[in-house]
Each structure stands twice: as C-alpha cells, then as structure tokens.
Design an enzyme around this catalytic site. Structure first.
Site, PDB file in Angstrom:
ATOM      1  N   ASP A  38       0.787  -1.223   0.000  1.00 27.23           N
ATOM      2  CA  ASP A  38       0.000   0.000   0.000  1.00 27.23           C
ATOM      3  C   ASP A  38       0.827   1.287   0.000  1.00 27.23           C
ATOM      4  O   ASP A  38       1.727   1.454   0.837  1.00 27.23           O
ATOM      5  CB  ASP A  38      -0.883   0.056   1.248  1.00 27.23           C
ATOM      6  N   TRP A  59       4.556 -10.676   1.761  1.00 24.49           N
ATOM      7  CA  TRP A  59       3.990  -9.795   2.788  1.00 24.49           C
ATOM      8  C   TRP A  59       4.471 -10.210   4.179  1.00 24.49           C
ATOM      9  O   TRP A  59       4.577 -11.396   4.495  1.00 24.49           O
ATOM     10  CB  TRP A  59       2.466  -9.859   2.708  1.00 24.49           C
TER      11      TRP A  59
END
Length: 724
Positions: free
Chosen positions: A315, A339
């Site tokens: 993000d 991630w």
C-alpha cells in the site's frame, strides 16, 4: 531429535544419535528401538501422506481428501510445520466447514504435543481431545476471526498434560464451523510423550555492532522463522525471515544499525529446527548494503514504475507534497519478497518520475506492525509540532489495532508521538486512516475503515489538533465476506468537475469501487454509488492514495500495482503511474477521470513514430481509430495483445476481456508497457485497465491490424527512458 519409522508408527528420539550409539556400544536391535520408543516420543500423526490415516473420518469439505501440501491457493504462506504436509481446513478457502476425527487410541503417555495454527474461536474452530464423548482438552490458533493480518500462518506448539487420563480411550477431533476471515485451522505432528516435545531449539548469537549495516541471508521460498533481537534488556522488533546459510542465499536483506553502533545485540531464533541452529552464524556486518545489479539492468524489474530495491512493497502511505518534494511512503517488508514485517519506507522525488530511496521511516513497535495511513502538512501548527510540520497517521496493527501519530520537521526523520495511540480500538481490524483539512468547517477530517453490524464501514471523524478525534458519521458498505465495497484504505477527496466551477466529492476503498456525492464536513451523502474505477472490476490496482497538499490544486493518485511474486527477484510489487484525478459530467452521470500526469512526458526519448517504425523496449503507445458497429482493432505491443471489439464494446488484454465503452465508434487510448506490466487508459480518461504482463524480451516491435471499415487510423508510439 530424530525420527525412525517402525511397524507401529514413527518414533521420535530426543537423544543425539552419536550418544545413543555410544551408550549402546554401537549395536541397535529393532526390539530395543521399540523399547526406547515407549520411553521416548511416538508420532501419532505426521500428516505426510496423500490421504488421512486409516480409521480417520472426514465430514464436510474444509479438510479436503488428505493433508495439504503446504500453503493452499489464496492462503498466506504457512510456516513452522514439519515435513511437506499438514492438516488444514483451508481447502476451498475460509468459507468451507467440516470435521476430521482420528481413530481411537489409548492414552499411555503423560503428554500429547502438537503444532497448531490458523484462527482462534474455541467451540467453533479448533482441536479437541475427546474422552467418553466429552471434550477434556482443547486448542485453537492465534488469529482472531474478522481481523486484519493477525499473527500470520505460523504453527505453534501446544502441549496437553494428560497424565491423569492414562489408560483411557480417546480421539482427537479437529473441527471448523467458521466461514469468516481466519475461519480455518492448521494442525501438524501430533505426538505422544512423557515430557513436552521440543519441536524447536532455541539458538542465540551475540553480535557487537561495529558497522552501519547488518545483512541477513534470505532464501526465497524457504522456511520462515521468527528472529528475535535484543539490545540489552530491550526487545527490538522481531523479524519473520526466511533465514538460510550464506551458500543458500538468494539475496541479503540489509538492516541499518547506524544508531546502534557500539551496542551488543543478541539474536535468537524462535522455532528453529535443530538442524538449522547454525543459521545465525551467517548473519554478518557490513559497511554498506549490497549494491546488487543495476536496477536498469534487472530484466525482472519495471523501468518506469517505482519499486523498492529490496523486499516486498504494497500500500502507498503518507503521500504528501512540501517545498518542491513529493514524499512517497509505502508498506514494506525489508526481510522478504512476500507480505510481512510491515514497516513504512520513504522515497522522495522532485518530478513525480525519478525517486530517491531514503530507507525505513517507521518500524514496528510494542503497539504493533506499521499498517497503512496518510500524511498532511500542518500549515498552522495545530498539532503542536510547529508550522508546516509533516504529520502522519497510521495503524499500529497490534492486539488490538489502534491509530497512531508521527511527525517530521525536516521531511526526513519521523518521530512517533509519545501519546500514542490517539484513536483506540473501535472494532476488530479498524485501520487505514486518511486525513485532510476541511476549510469550510475549519477542522481536520479523518476517514477510517472498520466493521459494524457485520458490514464493512467507513467512519468519519473530526479534530481541531490532529490528536483528539470525534466520530461524526458512518458509511455502510457490503456485508462482511459478501463483497468488498467500502473495504480498507479509504479515500475522501473533493474533485473539480471539468468545465465547471463546481466540485463534488469522491469516496473510494482499496478495491475497484468509488462513490460520488456531497460532503459537508460531517456526512457524505452519495449521489451515485458502487461505480467501478477499473474496467474489469479487478484488484490489479489496490489501496490507491492521493498526495496531500499537491501544488496547483492537483489530486495526484498512485496505486499499488499488484503483480505475482517471483522467487528469482530480490523485490516484489511496484506502483502505478501517477494520474491526475478529476470528474466529468457524462450522459451516465458524474464519472472519475484519470489523466496520466504531465511529468511522464519527460521520459519520452524523442518524438512519436508510426508503429511500423518503432523499435524499443519501454513503450507509450497512442492508438486511435474509428470502428464500424461490428469492427475490430488488434494491436501487438512486443507480444502483448490488445484486441478491441466494437460489437461487444470490450477490450481484451492478452485474452482477458473488460468493458470498454466508446463514443460514436471512436477508439482512442494510451498504453504504457513496462517490463512487468501494462496500463491502458482511454484518451478521455474515463476507462482504465492495468494488467501484470511480461512482454517478449526479444521482441521490440509494434503492429496493428484492423477489420474492414475501420477508418481515421492514427497509431504512433514513444520510446521511453528508464527512471533508473
């Protein structure tokens, strides 16, 4: 600890093999092994077969037909299980349910040890020991349902003391009745022993910091372990890392320890297999991070889409403009290409095109990992950090999720506010604050994602000082797990309407949907809802954000450009091109317009040339023609196929079709082709579609073919420079 298979199952020996041979004079008989097994550990279920053991029964679909071979499709990476397989109720995803019950056995040891991961919901999701029809012991995973990332998919040891149950007949029942997020359970290596089984050893190493950097060897796709770090009595942020030997390393993850020079750091591995305890010796000091190959020479890296040199990126965060610099922060895992380990990292640009990496800006702390947030320029110093301070709000993803504040005076160093958190937990997984100054009502406004009454919601808050916040209204989205409208990473932006003095407000979430409406500083009233920001309604773009305080009243938008991770890389993921946002009044109503930022023109190597004359790698193609009602136009951009069908009003990118309406038969679009993806936008900015594609590395040509009746053809292309 080592294992041997006998006629009655696996035997686990905690005595070292060489010690065992010495004690037995080098002679081992099967009878003696069997005797030792009764004194040591028996593995009741190692879960390594294609199917479940004889006598085990399955109901429902959650557990599949046999143990899972590691991570299942669409699941976060599962770690810390033994061997290649494990029991998992994620077959078919979180929406499936079922039970898995073992054959009956007699308890003849003092302990039952097992590895358990996944969700935590006692009574609806877990592992039970059942004796005479009653549950006498139970265990669950560690992730609360319907929250954010939780603690991840790592399995952890569970030890049941069953000494009081010796001689009783029992069964192990694994069950999954949940269909929400983290509605699954993982189990491996069920063992019977007289003492708790030591699945992992505790390995430690002390390092005196005499250089500015510490390098960790990383094996992409390797087993993930939790690396704990202590500075004296203080525990620093742990690192989930695929640590390996120096010889196995795909790359070296750099950690800047300049601020720790002269200190003695203790590294320890939580959950280290015995045979891997020497991995800590591979960690090394360095005067600089590894230089690696030139980013321009990396064939698997985009050349005009920004990407971090090392690690995982997702993000966009904290995007703000001040004093001639665009500040771009983003989610980052410095220690792997998947991630995890969520940090904020920082880059700056003078021209929105060329970026300079400045390194880690926010690290995980006692309140949790650094999840998404935003940045603003506090022009009047309302927050108390001085006029024109950069003030950032972010989610601390701990137990529970809370909202926190950091600030910067120099635009380089971020300092966390001592009074964090500034917004305490409201609901599980509340996250991703986006903030702006609302001049008409003279207040700061925050929009924040959460959940309420089994629905996604966006809450709106107000503040005078960026520290104290009051909730004033709620926007309700889809029911949880039935849609992603108004889910995560919200934006609330006032946009100009082209050709008018008026403006309107747009609300969006992390995915493809947006709403247009009116905002009075307290409440957003939609005019139109659930409009699609990309043509195939996919999540190829995710978590888009605009720069606060952009010059000339611009709204400059960048999204996470999602692409498959590749174990050949030292990084993963990149970002979209910058687009200017506006609204246009169309026959269908107000619609979002995305115009490629004017700064991108600086990447052009020269004037545009006809497609037939083009030869290059990085492409900005302008493709236009007028089609009859049944006409088609096909473009080949270095092997990437774009096909427009006027009858169906669709555009296909490498065979994947999306809606693409045009006016009066006129097709006009721009296509930006990089090494790892393409972005196609209509010339009027109303249609936009990204796609993760890899063009033919040997092909430098462009071409176009048209059906009969296609006229007004104007196809040309620019060759682009790399930003590296």
């Amino acid at each position: 600890m080592w294992f041997a298979r006998t006629s009655f199952g696996w035997i686990c020996y905690t005595v070292p093999m060489n010690t065992l041979f010495k004690k037995l004079g080098g002679m081992l008989s099967l009878a003696l092994l069997a005797g030792l097994a009764q004194a040591e550990t028996v593995v009741f279920a190692d879960c390594e077969g294609d199917s479940y053991p004889a006598g085990w029964t399955v109901t429902g679909t959650a557990f599949g037909k046999g143990p899972a071979k590691g991570t299942l499709p669409h699941q976060m990476k599962v770690t810390r299980f033994l061997g290649e397989r494990l029991i998992s109720s994620y077959h078919g995803g979180d929406g499936t349910t079922g039970t898995l019950t073992s054959a009956a056995f007699t308890i003849d040891k003092s302990y039952i040890s097992l590895l358990v991961g996944g969700g935590a919901s006692e009574g609806r999701l877990g592992v039970d020991l059942v004796v005479d029809g009653s549950v006498v012991r139970t265990a669950t995973g560690r992730n609360k349902p319907n929250t954010g990332a939780g603690v991840g998919e790592a399995l952890a040891p569970i030890h049941w003391n069953v000494a009081d149950l010796k001689g009783r007949t029992a069964q192990i029942r694994i069950y999954d009745e949940l269909t929400c997020g983290w509605g699954h359970i993982s189990v491996d290596h069920i063992c019977f022993a007289d003492v708790p089984v030591e699945f992992w050893v505790h390995a430690t190493r002390t390092v005196e910091v005499t250089s500015d950097w510490i390098l960790f060897p990383v094996k992409n796709g390797g087993a993930k372990m939790k690396l704990l770090v202590k500075d004296g009595a203080e525990s620093l942020s742990p690192k989930d890392i695929q640590l390996c030997s120096a010889a196995e390393a795909d790359w070296w993850a750099p950690w800047n320890v300049r601020h720790l020079r002269g200190r003695r750091l203790e590294f320890s591995l939580e959950g280290c297999p015995p045979e891997r305890k020497t991995l800590l010796e591979a960690i090394r000091l360095a005067d600089a991070p590894p230089s690696g190959k030139s980013l321009a020479d990396d064939p698997l890296r985009p050349q005009f889409h920004y990407s971090q040199r090392y690690g995982w990126n997702n993000d966009p965060n904290g995007m703000v403009y001040r004093d001639g610099e665009w500040h771009f922060f983003h989610q980052h895992n410095p220690y792997g290409i998947n991630w995890g380990n969520m940090h904020w990292t920082h880059a700056v640009s003078k021209d929105l095109v060329h970026w300079t990496e400045l390194g880690i800006a926010l690290e995980p702390d006692a309140l949790g990992a650094m999840f998404s947030g935003c940045g603003v320029v506090d022009r009047e110093g309302t927050s108390g950090f001085g006029k024109n301070a950069l003030v950032f709000h972010y989610t601390a993803a701990g137990e529970p999720f809370t909202q926190c504040l950091a600030y910067s005076v120099d635009g380089r160093t971020l300092t966390k506010f001592g009074g964090n958190p500034i917004v305490k937990n409201i609901a599980p997984g509340n996250r991703d604050p986006k903030i702006f100054w609302h001049a008409p009502t003279k207040a700061w406004v925050m929009i924040l994602y959460g959940s309420e009454n089994n629905h996604h919601v966006f809450w709106i808050f107000r503040s005078a000082d960026l520290r104290n916040w009051t909730k004033v209204s709620t926007l309700v989205g889809d029911e949880l797990k039935k849609g992603n409208w108004r889910y995560e990473c919200p934006g609330l932006e006032e946009l100009r309407i082209e050709g008018e003095e008026a403006t309107a407000w747009v609300v969006w979430g992390a995915g493809p949907w947006y709403d247009v409406g009116i905002f009075d500083g307290y409440t957003f009233k939609p005019i139109e809802e659930r409009l699609s920001a990309v043509q195939d309604k996919s999540n190829a773009y995710y978590a888009a954000q605009t720069f606060s305080n952009a010059p000339e009243g611009r709204s400059v938008w960048i999204a996470w450009f999602r692409q498959p991770a590749d174990n050949r890389n030292v990084y993963s993921q990149s970002y979209s091109l910058p687009f200017d946002l506006s609204l246009r009044r169309t026959n269908a109503g107000l619609r979002l317009v995305r115009t490629p930022a004017k700064e991108l023109e600086a990447l052009r190597r020269g004037p545009a040339v006809p497609l037939a004359d083009f030869s290059g790698e990085l492409v900005e193609a302008h493709l236009a023609c007028t089609l009859p009602p049944n006409g088609t136009a096909a473009f080949d951009l270095r092997g990437v196929k774009l096909v427009y069908d006027a009858k169906d009003a669709t555009l296909a990118i490498n065979g994947k079709t999306c809606a693409w309406p045009i006016e009066k038969g006129r097709l006009a679009l721009r296509a930006y082709l990089d090494r790892t993806g393409i972005e196609v936008v209509s010339q009027d900015g109303l249609n936009l579609q990204p796609a993760a594609v890899i063009p033919d590395s040997a092909n430098r040509r462009l071409s176009a073919t048209f059906s009969e009746g296609v006229t007004d053809i104007d196809c040309r292309a620019y060759s682009l420079r790399s930003i590296h």
